[in-house]
Design an enzyme around this catalytic site. Structure first.
Site, mmCIF file in Angstrom:
data_model
loop_
_atom_site.group_PDB
_atom_site.id
_atom_site.type_symbol
_atom_site.label_atom_id
_atom_site.label_comp_id
_atom_site.label_asym_id
_atom_site.label_seq_id
_atom_site.Cartn_x
_atom_site.Cartn_y
_atom_site.Cartn_z
ATOM 1 N N HIS A 21 -10.339 -5.435 10.677
ATOM 2 C CA HIS A 21 -10.941 -5.256 9.361
ATOM 3 C C HIS A 21 -12.268 -4.516 9.418
ATOM 4 C CE1 HIS A 21 -7.984 -8.368 8.505
ATOM 5 N NE2 HIS A 21 -8.118 -8.080 7.229
ATOM 6 N N GLU A 56 0.800 -1.228 0.000
ATOM 7 C CA GLU A 56 0.000 0.000 0.000
ATOM 8 C C GLU A 56 0.832 1.277 0.000
ATOM 9 O OE1 GLU A 56 -1.003 -2.663 1.482
ATOM 10 O OE2 GLU A 56 -3.097 -2.906 0.871
#
Lengths: 369, 390
Positions: A167, A98
């Site tokens: 998450h 990322e």
């Protein structure tokens, strides 16, 4: 059934046509039925896919980048078919890095391209957050306008179902606190199309917070919203349901919950006005305050952690600007102040439910049960 | 040597008003000369370029002048900082001038450069003016970022200079992104992403390098190895301080960063490589005379002998000066006069910058967005200070 209460799209790139003006005047109004009868339906997923497709078709500088966006057709199938249609020079599968690919996306935007960077979920955006904030959000300011960053960071945000603490976080409050970013959160298919198209066309960095559980949900969609020039204005909230007793503000998935709560409240004689924020930054303080001045009561709802949340900002704004109109303390319904647990019953307790919104609205109306 | 008042466009700095003495040397006479680099290149996964560097008399002279200007500018900034006219951070580049100048000599303004916070000389090399530098350092409205950036945030987009970045290592993926855009637009241009030996250990660098190699991006990673990441010597920070090899599958070249011609040759080589084969790493072996920034004396982690040793043996301007003298392009006196003139040029720019006003208070709220849609923004007391962002 549309008549004068029909809603027209506003093209976001500054053209002030007559229809634009009409819609700006009407932006506070909505009919009880916001969607035309007999219109098509579209899932949020298809809405997002069509929005990206159309913007890629219209502007060769727009490209898509992220994990599994190409060959895999998108982790959540949002970018389905785009690789086949546009080829590998417009749709890029990245390694699981990322920080690296977000930095590359921002650099590409510095040089004039229009990247649409997907985070598989916004939880992973934390690995790249320096680039979102320091490299993207602040550049136009630090360079006094020399380097603008026309990038969109998009992906699912907030809780899904049973995915656990790492998450499930909502990042709306974090990103919306940063000057230089725009933060959008669609609810319906029309929101998804209009806001994403506006985001891709926008010359500033936009954080686009989707919701995984909404992807499969179908909404009626107007012909207008299906047009390739359709855009929604950034910074304008939508009144999903008019009411006079209490204002409920929220965004994303919670809009659906707020509408259900409004139904339940209506059965008990409380008329709730539901505002779909659509835009977390800029925040439509004008619409929120106008509504509270009408109803005198506020219940603000979000899925994310309560402390320093979007709700906190809305409460502050209303107390500052509409204090003398308030007949009751402001109410906040937010996610529980704990990391998201896995067990289904605990997860349910950790997230706002319809009954929480109903209860808070009644409290604001000084109704005990 | 032909006397000519015509100025060449080799470096925009030469187009400043000059004394008659200097005009004598700026000629259209581009007599080619070949300079040997003082040290060989060390290569990783590639064949090193030749040590014979093609240049011209005009280029050699311009190297001297520009580097002397850069040196003088940085020394002047030191004084301004001590006089408290420059605030916050100030990272000076003196000692490293050969990297900036050699790179410019090898490339065009279509090739992009991005660097970290030690950016004053890179900005100058890209065509920025002394006045814009000093005005920005002192936070005045005519600064290159209108006073809103400061020392670490100089940009010049029309010359493909993308800053000026404060977060160590972030500029490397950004630079690879610019290279991505160059490839996407089929521009036949490359991007030089500069970073230090401290930043060389950043994970995002390897992430960006991996993607650059996978996608064949024309990125050139330039490690300005001045051997200290702030106060930490390279051997204390890197298990392998062979930064030119750290790309593993990516070729690399180690270059004497105090030799402007070696730098030029390496950058020329790297550009040709990157346009055909994707990323390459250049490690410039260089040195900074100042500490990491103005708040660092620079002597707690290295000896004064080391610093003066480099100044005596490897100073980049001295090297060019010797070449100018040995090629009979100027006398000692002429070079001294040139330096005096440079000093005056710098002093004049500072005086002008000191007279420049600070930005208007309304500038607090400009450039937050390109399109603000009239959204409201607030000052410290939101009931007192509000603005609609245009």
């Amino acid at each position: 059934m549309w008549g004068i209460l029909g809603r027209r799209a506003v093209v976001v790139d500054g053209g002030f046509s007559a229809s634009c003006l009409r819609s700006r005047m009407r932006s506070g109004l909505v009919s009880a039925r916001s969607y035309a009868a007999g219109s098509k339906e579209m899932t949020v997923r298809d809405a997002l896919n069509s929005a990206i497709d159309e913007e890629m078709s219209a502007d060769p500088k727009v490209f898509v980048m992220g994990e599994e966006v190409g060959q895999y057709q998108g982790a959540y199938k949002i970018t389905k078919g785009l690789l086949e249609k546009y080829g590998p020079e417009r749709v890029y599968d990245t390694p699981i890095t990322e920080a690296g690919f977000t930095g590359i996306g921002v650099g590409a935007a510095y040089a004039g391209l229009k990247p649409v960077v997907e985070f598989m979920t916004f939880n992973f955006s934390m690995q790249a957050i320096d680039h979102i904030i320091n490299s993207a959000a602040k550049s136009n300011y630090m360079s006094a306008g020399q380097i603008n960053v026309p990038i969109v960071f998009r992906g699912p945000n907030g809780a899904a179902a049973g995915v656990g603490a790492q998450h499930s976080q909502c990042y709306a409050a974090w990103y919306a606190s940063v000057p230089g970013l725009k933060v959008l959160a669609p609810y319906s298919a029309e929101d998804a199309r209009g806001l994403l198209k506006a985001a891709i066309r926008d010359p500033d960095p936009v954080v686009f917070l989707e919701n995984e559980l909404l992807y499969g949900e179908s909404f009626p969609i107007s012909e207008e919203a299906l047009d390739s020039s359709f855009c929604l204005p950034i910074g304008k909230a939508k009144i999903e349901r008019e009411g006079k007793d209490v204002t409920i503000t929220t965004f994303s998935k919670m809009v659906g919950f707020a509408l259900k709560a409004a139904e339940k409240l209506a059965e008990e004689g409380i008329s709730a006005e539901v505002i779909n924020l659509r835009s977390i930054r800029p925040l439509d303080r004008a619409t929120i305050n106008a509504s509270v001045r009408k109803t005198s009561r506020l219940v603000t709802v979000e899925e994310g952690f309560p402390q320093h949340g979007v709700c906190a900002e809305i409460c502050a704004s209303v107390v500052e600007e509409s204090f003398s109109y308030l007949d009751a303390p402001v109410e906040r319904i937010a996610g529980a102040d704990v990391p998201m647990p896995y067990a289904a019953n605990l997860e349910r307790l950790a997230l706002p439910q319809v009954e929480d919104i109903v209860r808070a609205a009644k409290r604001a109306c000084f109704r005990s049960k | 040597m032909a006397l000519s008042r015509r100025l060449t466009s080799r470096s925009t700095l030469i187009s400043h008003p000059l004394s008659a003495a200097f005009n004598r040397f700026i000629s259209t006479d581009t007599t080619p000369i070949t300079i040997e680099t003082s040290l060989p290149f060390t290569a990783h996964l590639c064949d090193p370029p030749s040590r014979s560097v093609e240049s011209s008399t005009q280029e050699l002279l311009s190297f001297f002048r520009t580097m002397a200007l850069m040196r003088r500018m940085e020394i002047a900034a030191d004084s301004l900082y001590k006089a408290k006219l420059i605030r916050g951070f100030c990272h000076l580049y003196d000692g490293q001038e050969a990297v900036a100048i050699g790179m410019e000599a090898a490339i065009t303004k279509k090739d992009a450069i991005i660097t970290a916070y030690r950016d004053h000389c890179i900005f100058l090399g890209r065509g920025g003016s002394l006045y814009e530098v000093f005005a920005e350092l002192m936070g005045r409205r005519d600064g290159c970022s209108r006073g809103k950036g400061g020392s670490m945030h100089f940009y010049k987009k029309d010359s493909s200079f993308y800053g000026g970045h404060g977060i160590v290592g972030a500029q490397v993926p950004l630079g690879c992104g610019i290279a991505f855009a160059q490839k996407y637009g089929k521009e036949e241009a490359v991007t030089f992403a500069m970073y230090g030996d401290g930043a060389a250990n950043q994970g995002q660098l390897f992430e960006a390098l991996n993607i650059s190699a996978l996608w064949d991006l024309p990125s050139i990673l330039v490690c300005e190895n001045n051997h200290y990441g702030m106060g930490t010597a390279e051997w204390r920070a890197a298990k392998s301080p062979s930064y030119y090899k750290r790309g593993d599958y990516v070729p690399g070249l180690k270059v004497d960063g105090m030799d402007a011609f070696a730098v030029k040759q390496a950058c020329k080589f790297a550009k040709e490589h990157a346009l055909k084969n994707g990323p390459i790493i250049l490690e410039m072996d260089t040195y900074r005379y100042h500490g990491h920034s103005m708040s660092d004396p620079g002597s707690t982690y290295r000896t004064r002998d080391e610093i003066s040793g480099v100044r005596q043996e490897r100073d980049p301007i001295e090297r060019i000066k010797k070449l100018v003298l040995s090629h009979d392009l100027a006398t000692e006196k002429e070079l001294k006069d040139m330096e005096k003139e440079i000093r005056k040029e710098v002093d004049d720019a500072i005086a002008k910058a000191k007279d420049c006003p600070m930005p208007e208070p309304s500038e607090l709220f400009t450039n937050v967005y390109v399109k603000g849609f009239g959204t409201e923004s607030f000052g410290a007391d939101r009931k007192e200070v509000k603005a609609a962002l245009p």
